[in-house]
Motif scaffolding. Sequence first.
Motif, PDB file in Angstrom:
ATOM      1  N   PHE A  51       3.603  16.664  21.201  1.00 20.81           N
ATOM      2  CA  PHE A  51       3.509  16.319  19.787  1.00 20.81           C
ATOM      3  C   PHE A  51       4.780  16.831  19.118  1.00 20.81           C
ATOM      4  N   PHE A  52       5.534  15.928  18.455  1.00 19.47           N
ATOM      5  CA  PHE A  52       6.779  16.299  17.799  1.00 19.47           C
ATOM      6  C   PHE A  52       6.562  16.441  16.304  1.00 19.47           C
ATOM      7  N   ALA A  78      -1.721  16.255  24.225  1.00 22.82           N
ATOM      8  CA  ALA A  78      -0.515  17.052  23.994  1.00 22.82           C
ATOM      9  C   ALA A  78      -0.669  18.404  24.692  1.00 22.82           C
ATOM     10  N   ALA A  79       0.296  18.731  25.522  1.00 20.50           N
ATOM     11  CA  ALA A  79       0.321  20.028  26.196  1.00 20.50           C
ATOM     12  C   ALA A  79       1.262  20.992  25.477  1.00 20.50           C
ATOM     13  N   PHE A 107       1.246  24.956  24.812  1.00 24.07           N
ATOM     14  CA  PHE A 107      -0.102  25.353  24.428  1.00 24.07           C
ATOM     15  C   PHE A 107      -0.735  26.160  25.551  1.00 24.07           C
ATOM     16  N   PRO A 108      -1.551  27.158  25.196  1.00 24.59           N
ATOM     17  CA  PRO A 108      -2.289  27.865  26.238  1.00 24.59           C
ATOM     18  C   PRO A 108      -3.217  26.887  26.967  1.00 24.59           C
ATOM     19  N   GLU A 109      -3.550  27.214  28.192  1.00 23.65           N
ATOM     20  CA  GLU A 109      -4.319  26.301  29.036  1.00 23.65           C
ATOM     21  C   GLU A 109      -5.594  25.806  28.373  1.00 23.65           C
ATOM     22  N   GLU A 110      -6.339  26.701  27.725  1.00 23.46           N
ATOM     23  CA  GLU A 110      -7.613  26.282  27.110  1.00 23.46           C
ATOM     24  C   GLU A 110      -7.399  25.319  25.945  1.00 23.46           C
ATOM     25  N   ALA A 143      -4.727  23.239  25.691  1.00 23.72           N
ATOM     26  CA  ALA A 143      -4.248  21.993  26.304  1.00 23.72           C
ATOM     27  C   ALA A 143      -5.415  21.214  26.912  1.00 23.72           C
ATOM     28  N   LYS A 144      -6.376  21.926  27.513  1.00 24.39           N
ATOM     29  CA  LYS A 144      -7.547  21.262  28.093  1.00 24.39           C
ATOM     30  C   LYS A 144      -8.403  20.628  26.995  1.00 24.39           C
ATOM     31  N   ALA A 145      -8.543  21.345  25.860  1.00 24.04           N
ATOM     32  CA  ALA A 145      -9.350  20.819  24.750  1.00 24.04           C
ATOM     33  C   ALA A 145      -8.703  19.558  24.192  1.00 24.04           C
ATOM     34  N   ALA A 146      -7.382  19.527  24.195  1.00 23.57           N
ATOM     35  CA  ALA A 146      -6.670  18.353  23.678  1.00 23.57           C
ATOM     36  C   ALA A 146      -6.846  17.218  24.660  1.00 23.57           C
TER      37      ALA A 146
END
Length: 175
Positions: free
Chosen positions: A79-80, A112-113, A167-170, A172-175
């Motif tokens: 995401f920019f 988005a990661a 983003f932290p792993e959790e 990034a997973k939620a996204a």
Amino acid sequence: MPKDVTPPRTRMPRLRKPEATDGAEIWELVRSCKPLDENSMYCNIVQAEHFRDTCVVAEMDGEIVGWISGHMIPNQDAFFVWQVAVSPKARGLGLGKKMLHHLIEREECDGAACLKTTITRDNDASWGLFRSFARMIGGDLSDEPHYIRDEHFDGKHATEHMVTIEFPEELAKAA
């Protein structure tokens, strides 16, 4: 201030997707937030209409006091954030971070990661905002020169550093 007097509570602005009719007011807000680069009013109208799902305005008492323009980078999981503007009337409320968090939680930003943005070295307010946001979400922030003064701007604009917040792993997973 006397100890028995409680300061008035400041209402938090309402966050919402922009409309094309917000373009002129967004343009005026950006113009009032130096050192932000001013785009044309037309650009802000198009952003508010075509990219409304990845942009946000903050409204307080019927006035736009905050704006973030952004988009998902094509063919990337990023995401920019193009521009962040907060009116002097709404500063000190943590509004920039709240708008950023609001955007990354939107369905349109699923996948988005990381968050990316560009910042010139001398823009202390932006560096502070994005470092604080990275700490808030537990993300890792890195940067490197990206749009170079002489290579991209013909010597007429300072080098823009690409800032990446993984983003932290959790998250990034939620996204």
